[in-house]
Enzyme design. Structure first.
Site, PDB file in Angstrom:
ATOM      1  N   HIS A 174      -7.992 -18.885  53.119  1.00 55.49           N
ATOM      2  CA  HIS A 174      -7.408 -19.207  51.589  1.00 55.49           C
ATOM      3  C   HIS A 174      -6.703 -19.543  51.315  1.00 55.49           C
ATOM      4  O   HIS A 174      -6.495 -19.833  49.066  1.00 55.49           O
ATOM      5  CB  HIS A 174      -7.643 -17.901  51.463  1.00 55.49           C
ATOM      6  CG  HIS A 174      -7.538 -17.320  50.143  1.00 55.49           C
ATOM      7  ND1 HIS A 174      -7.606 -18.433  48.706  1.00 55.49           N
ATOM      8  CD2 HIS A 174      -7.955 -16.019  49.377  1.00 55.49           C
ATOM      9  CE1 HIS A 174      -7.170 -17.514  47.393  1.00 55.49           C
ATOM     10  NE2 HIS A 174      -7.591 -16.009  47.842  1.00 55.49           N
ATOM     11  N   CYS A 175      -6.169 -21.041  52.008  1.00 59.91           N
ATOM     12  CA  CYS A 175      -5.104 -21.475  50.963  1.00 59.91           C
ATOM     13  C   CYS A 175      -5.615 -23.136  50.620  1.00 59.91           C
ATOM     14  O   CYS A 175      -5.387 -23.619  49.577  1.00 59.91           O
ATOM     15  CB  CYS A 175      -4.142 -21.545  51.255  1.00 59.91           C
ATOM     16  SG  CYS A 175      -3.183 -19.772  51.596  1.00 59.91           S
ATOM     17  N   ILE A 176      -5.239 -24.183  51.179  1.00 62.11           N
ATOM     18  CA  ILE A 176      -4.753 -25.286  51.551  1.00 62.11           C
ATOM     19  C   ILE A 176      -6.342 -25.999  51.450  1.00 62.11           C
ATOM     20  O   ILE A 176      -6.224 -27.055  50.302  1.00 62.11           O
ATOM     21  CB  ILE A 176      -4.868 -25.605  53.245  1.00 62.11           C
ATOM     22  CG1 ILE A 176      -3.930 -25.176  53.819  1.00 62.11           C
ATOM     23  CG2 ILE A 176      -4.761 -27.966  53.143  1.00 62.11           C
ATOM     24  CD1 ILE A 176      -2.326 -25.026  52.943  1.00 62.11           C
TER      25      ILE A 176
END
Ligand SMILES: NC(=O)c1ccc[n+]([C@@H]2O[C@H](COP(=O)([O-])OP(=O)(O)OC[C@H]3O[C@@H](n4cnc5c(N)ncnc54)[C@H](O)[C@@H]3O)[C@@H](O)[C@H]2O)c1
Length: 456
Positions: free
Chosen positions: A287-289
């Site tokens: 869900h981040c990078i």
């Protein structure tokens, strides 16, 4: 006389209110509400419960609330024991009833921040959560946004929604940003031991948020304001995205020269200063990078700036699944087999090793590209007995068993995730070809398998 004394009375009143909040925090009687019981919200809720605070974990998904209320944990790496312990202590309760937000002294917002169809930020979950709080906001509450977002969200978007209630910060409530740095499955750093950055929209808010997190976490770093805290989180994620893109690009360059990027990195990382190893892979996941850096490039564009490193890194990293599929077809070609009609087993649906999180996993795109090329594709991932439909992909498949005889029936295995369970010599005994995006071969005993390993 009356006009002059009113603000002073209000200031004294506010100081009392702030002191009351701080004393509840220090006494661990402050009730902490956490909106969103996902990969970020659930661990931080448990950390506060374990530190002695009464915690209410809110989620909009009734299914998740029901599971959590039963004392089960739907996130495997958190483990059911931790949840059961928190529930038994009476300090953790999951709820779908947002009216109970008014019971909370501090409210943490841990909702998703996805990208829209055109890679534009979608802050609608944050806005929704802020509206849910605003309609129940009471004096003396501390609100902290934890979801990753572009600089200015807390002060410029959350604050006006909350102040729409008629209450103002800092006179009536406090508001800060504190980015979560959760790294699911990381045994070395847990939620409690990862240092926390906090930045408020005013000094009182920074102080109160720092006091709250200091009561539950090992180390807290207050910064000048919410924008610095928001930007710090983005810098961390942009840094990872750019460095991963760099090694992914070098991987493709070295591949043409028959140089093994993994060995090159192992050599470079012996330098004891000025170098930090990053590793190539089949593409970005989680869900981040893959998402967060685009929050900053979008904001930069709004200001008339170009975030060229972010865009370039995004372009290289999103090309990886196609490159891996091309390497697979080349490897099959070497064996006299076309991609079309070949039976390929993809190892791993999770975006990283040993966790049950498949969000944005490159495995899905790899499988779809292989299928588009006419290959017959299955997957094996004990963390996903069944592939659930995602926002972008519907695989409609079940995992094949983790079994050497099953593995031997495929023309090629493609390692997309390096789960520990795949690091077993016996599994590859009779396998012909392994396309290896994770340097899995280095975890196996040389000579135990007749398989040809092709790094991709
Ligand atoms: N997953 C990670 O490893 C990680 C790490 C650092 C930061 N983050 C950031 O943290 C934020 C949350 O990510 P996540 O991985 O926990 O997402 P998630 O999808 O696992 O969890 C979010 C939860 O919020 C719930 N929700 C959404 N809107 C709600 C509302 N209005 N009221 C109540 N519940 C609501 C959803 O049902 C879901 O359970 C994101 O901004 C992400 O970028 C994630």
């Amino acid at each position: 006389m009356r006009l002059a004394s009113q603000p002073r009375l209000r200031a004294i009143d506010w100081r009392r209110m702030k002191d009351a909040l701080l004393s509840k925090i220090h006494g661990r009687t402050a009730r902490v509400g956490v909106i969103g019981q996902g990969y970020v919200g659930l661990p931080i809720a448990l950390v506060f419960a374990e530190a002695g605070f009464p915690v209410l974990g809110f989620d909009a998904d009734p299914g998740k609330v029901a599971v959590l209320r039963r004392g089960d944990c739907y996130i495997r790496h958190i483990g059911p024991e931790r949840l059961a312990l928190a529930a038994r202590s009476g300090r953790y309760e999951a709820s779908g009833d947002l009216d109970r937000l008014s019971e909370c002294d501090a409210i943490l917002i841990c909702v998703p921040t996805p990208l829209g169809k055109h890679r534009e930020p979608d802050n609608s979950y944050i806005h929704r959560a802020a509206q849910d709080i605003a309609s129940r906001l009471r004096r003396g509450q501390l609100i902290v946004l934890e979801s990753t977002t572009y600089p200015g969200t807390t002060d410029g978007e959350v604050r006006p929604i909350l102040e729409g209630s008629g209450l103002k910060t800092p006179a009536d409530f406090l508001l800060a940003f504190s980015p979560e740095r959760e790294d699911p499955g990381n045994e070395q750093f847990r939620t409690r031991s990862i240092p926390r950055v906090v930045g408020g929209v005013n000094r009182d808010s920074t102080d109160a948020a720092a006091a709250l997190y200091s009561a539950a976490l090992d180390k807290v770093l207050p910064v000048s304001n919410a924008m610095v805290a928001e930007s710090g989180k983005l810098l961390e994620n942009v840094f990872r995205s750019v460095n991963i893109a760099l090694v992914n690009e070098l991987k493709m360059i070295f591949d043409r020269m028959s140089i093994d990027i993994w060995e090159v990195i192992d050599a470079a990382k012996t330098k004891p200063f000025g170098f930090m190893p990053f590793y190539p892979g089949p593409g970005l996941g989680g869900h981040c990078i893959p998402l967060d850096p685009f929050y900053l490039s979008w904001k930069a564009a709004e200001q008339g700036s170009w975030a060229r490193f972010i865009e370039l890194a995004g372009e290289i990293n999103t090309r990886m699944p196609a490159w891996v599929v091309w390497k697979t077809s080349q490897a099959l070609n070497d064996e006299g087999k076309p991609l079309k009609g070949s039976r390929i087993l993809v190892l791993g649906l999770a975006y990283k090793a040993n966790i049950d999180d498949d969000r944005e996993s490159p495995s899905y795109e790899i499988i779809e590209l292989l299928q588009a090329g006419g290959a017959i594709v299955d997957y094996c991932d004990p963390f996903f007995p069944e592939a659930r439909p995602t926002r972008k992909h519907t695989l409609a498949k079940r995992s094949v068993p983790l079994d050497a005889r099953v593995f031997a029936g495929y023309d090629a295995l493609l390692v997309s995730t390096a789960h520990d369970v795949f690091k077993d010599d016996a599994l590859y005994r009779d396998v012909k070809l392994v396309v290896d995006t994770r340097n899995m071969v280095s975890a196996l005993t040389p000579g135990k398998s007749r398989a040809r390993f092709v790094k991709a």
